[in-house]
Design an enzyme around this catalytic site. Structure first.
Site: not given
Ligand code: DQA
Length: 145
Positions: A11-12, A19, A24, A75, A78, A100, A102, A109
């Site tokens: 998501p996102n 964003r 990011y 990735n 959240a 995984e 990120h 964080r």
């Molecule tokens: C993320 C880190 C997560 O905590 C966050 O919710 C994201 C992006 C990252 O790529 O740094 O959506 O996965």
């Protein structure tokens, strides 16, 4: 023909570039996809690159990867902090390697980001290195095959 690596984004992540660029960066998901395709070619891999804002869709794709992929770069956004369903899906497709990723350093964080529910099920985790984390994950998968 060899199976592709699934590069799955949660998501996102479709909002990357716009964003919270201070966290990011300014690279869009389309640019990350282009870089993944480039790097994969150099490693003799092909990639299936997808993004969804929906947890169940990501579960479906991990299950599909169990049949159709040689490995997964995930990735989870959240959902990586909350999803037991993603943890279970990764275990269900074992021994398929799942890396995984990120972009941000989740350990530097907010406390609610320090825990990953999927890390114990994943083969490994890369965080805090920005977009190159995807390329490093592809390299790690290439080294395993
Ligand atoms: C993320 C880190 C997560 O905590 C966050 O919710 C994201 C992006 C990252 O790529 O740094 O959506 O996965």
């Amino acid at each position: 023909m060899a199976k592709p690596v699934y590069v799955l984004n949660g998501p996102n992540l479709n909002m990357l570039g716009k964003r919270e660029p201070g966290i990011y960066g300014s690279t869009s998901l389309a640019e990350i996809e282009a870089d993944c395709r480039n790097r994969a070619e150099g490693l003799g891999l092909t990639v299936e690159f997808r993004q969804s804002n929906h947890e169940g869709v990501l579960v479906d794709w991990i299950q599909e990867a169990g049949e159709s992929a040689s490995g997964v770069v995930l990735n989870p956004g959240a959902y990586g902090h909350t999803s037991i369903a993603l943890h279970d899906a990764i275990r269900a497709v074992g021994p398929l390697p799942v890396i995984e990723v990120h972009l941000s350093n989740i350990h530097a964080r907010e406390p609610f980001r320090h825990r990953s529910t999927i890390a114990p099920a994943a083969t490994g985790m890369i965080c805090g290195l920005g977009p190159i984390g995807y390329a490093l994950a592809l390299e790690a998968l290439a080294a395993r095959t």
